[in-house]
Write a protein that holds these residues in place. Structure first.
Motif, PDB file in Angstrom:
ATOM      1  N   VAL A 159     -50.238 -53.708  32.964  1.00  0.00           N
ATOM      2  CA  VAL A 159     -49.556 -54.853  31.856  1.00  0.00           C
ATOM      3  C   VAL A 159     -48.524 -54.940  32.790  1.00  0.00           C
ATOM      4  N   LEU A 160     -48.184 -54.600  33.160  1.00  0.00           N
ATOM      5  CA  LEU A 160     -45.981 -54.271  33.509  1.00  0.00           C
ATOM      6  C   LEU A 160     -46.812 -55.309  34.825  1.00  0.00           C
ATOM      7  N   GLY A 161     -47.036 -54.808  35.528  1.00  0.00           N
ATOM      8  CA  GLY A 161     -47.687 -55.657  37.133  1.00  0.00           C
ATOM      9  C   GLY A 161     -48.308 -56.768  36.665  1.00  0.00           C
ATOM     10  N   TYR A 162     -49.258 -56.926  35.692  1.00  0.00           N
ATOM     11  CA  TYR A 162     -50.117 -58.649  35.199  1.00  0.00           C
ATOM     12  C   TYR A 162     -48.157 -59.654  34.927  1.00  0.00           C
ATOM     13  N   LEU A 163     -47.538 -59.108  33.943  1.00  0.00           N
ATOM     14  CA  LEU A 163     -46.629 -59.764  33.404  1.00  0.00           C
ATOM     15  C   LEU A 163     -45.104 -60.297  33.984  1.00  0.00           C
ATOM     16  N   VAL A 164     -44.993 -59.440  35.404  1.00  0.00           N
ATOM     17  CA  VAL A 164     -44.232 -60.195  36.104  1.00  0.00           C
ATOM     18  C   VAL A 164     -45.104 -61.120  36.629  1.00  0.00           C
ATOM     19  N   PRO A 165     -45.413 -61.288  37.560  1.00  0.00           N
ATOM     20  CA  PRO A 165     -45.888 -62.940  37.750  1.00  0.00           C
ATOM     21  C   PRO A 165     -45.599 -64.723  36.727  1.00  0.00           C
ATOM     22  N   VAL A 166     -46.653 -63.047  35.762  1.00  0.00           N
ATOM     23  CA  VAL A 166     -46.463 -64.590  34.068  1.00  0.00           C
ATOM     24  C   VAL A 166     -45.570 -64.743  34.145  1.00  0.00           C
ATOM     25  N   PHE A 167     -44.267 -64.131  33.951  1.00  0.00           N
ATOM     26  CA  PHE A 167     -42.637 -63.952  32.903  1.00  0.00           C
ATOM     27  C   PHE A 167     -41.969 -64.801  34.617  1.00  0.00           C
ATOM     28  N   LEU A 168     -42.487 -64.283  35.600  1.00  0.00           N
ATOM     29  CA  LEU A 168     -41.713 -65.627  36.359  1.00  0.00           C
ATOM     30  C   LEU A 168     -42.754 -66.936  36.583  1.00  0.00           C
TER      31      LEU A 168
END
Length: 301
Positions: A159-168
């Motif tokens: 989930v943390l990995g997924y959130l990185v590009p989504v947040f950017l």
């Protein structure tokens, strides 16, 4: 002869199968009156796709030591080569291959946390390109479960990995006042318009490939699921992958034919495991020839 040639994984097989793809691709360009030399980008992208696919197959024991899966992957591309475009769906499929690479490699205990973070990262990027690919997060968690890697870290890290590009991506949209564009990623609508697939070519491909895939599953599953080993877990993961790919395929809103690429990975692996059950090489040759002849007929149709 064909079955014997592809019964072992050899570097020359990659070259031969890439040449087979170039034949499909060249015929398609000729029929569309497009210069082959103007399609360098497409050829390069397919080299990348084939390299990632072949790496996953060779490293993760989803078939025996042969090139049947790669063979069927190229042939299946031949079935739909006329409809494959380099668009967001194609790029999302390419990114998903990187996600699958990490998901299948969880079976080894090396750098599990890093693999899960990377898988989540690729999932986030594919989600931005095609939101419905988020469904593949279930493939990741099922892989974690099957390979006994469950703990609070393995559940959170993807989930943390997924959130990185989504947040950017959200930050980018916010900065340029395009938040509606970001919000649209979460606006999922179920689309039931499948009129495109009512054409003769699509119907033949769906039924022809579907029948042989179903038979391969029926014949392979009983003996595979009865043995407690690593391949049993991989086979379950492949079947789950096929189901999830079918869900993604059915939900993609823009239908041109390129969306079939989501199905090609698990389908080719299932077919490869099916042909491995055929003891008589001449019968396996007929099986392969049926697929080859059908694919070329559709290229010209």
């Amino acid at each position: 002869m064909l079955a014997n040639f592809f019964s072992k994984s050899k570097p020359v097989n990659f070259v031969v199968l890439f040449l087979l793809f170039l034949v499909y691709f060249g015929i398609t360009l000729f029929l569309k009156n497009i210069s082959f030399f103007s399609a360098g980008k497409e050829v390069f992208l397919f080299v990348v796709v084939f390299s990632i696919y072949n790496f996953i197959i060779l490293k993760n024991e989803v078939t025996f030591d042969n090139s049947f899966a790669f063979l069927f992957y190229v042939i299946l591309i031949g079935f739909f080569i006329k409809y494959i475009e380099i668009n967001s769906i194609f790029y999302a499929n390419l990114i998903c291959l990187l996600l699958f690479r990490k998901a299948y490699s969880i079976q080894t205990s090396k750098k599990v946390y890093q693999k899960l973070f990377d898988a989540g990262l690729w999932l986030g990027i594919s989600f931005i390109l095609e939101p419905y690919t988020f469904i593949f997060i279930f493939l990741l968690y099922i892989a974690i479960y099957l390979h006994n890697q469950i703990n609070y870290r393995t559940l959170i890290i993807p989930v943390l990995g997924y959130l990185v590009p989504v947040f950017l991506y959200y930050a980018y949209c916010f900065w340029y006042d395009r938040t509606e564009q970001f919000s649209s990623l979460f606006s999922w609508k179920i689309v039931f318009d499948y009129n495109l697939y009512s054409s003769r070519n699509f119907l033949f491909s769906i039924f022809f490939i579907g029948i042989f895939t179903f038979l391969s599953i029926i014949l392979k599953s009983p003996r595979t699921l009865s043995i407690l080993n690593k391949f049993r877990k991989n086979w379950i993961l492949i079947l789950v992958h096929l189901i999830l790919s079918g869900v993604v395929f059915l939900q993609v809103p823009e239908r041109t034919g390129v969306e079939f690429m989501y199905l090609l990975f698990p389908t080719s692996v299932v077919l490869a495991n099916g042909i491995e059950l055929i003891k008589k090489r001449w019968l396996a040759d007929i099986f392969i020839l049926l697929f080859l002849i059908s694919s070329f007929v559709l290229v010209f149709a």
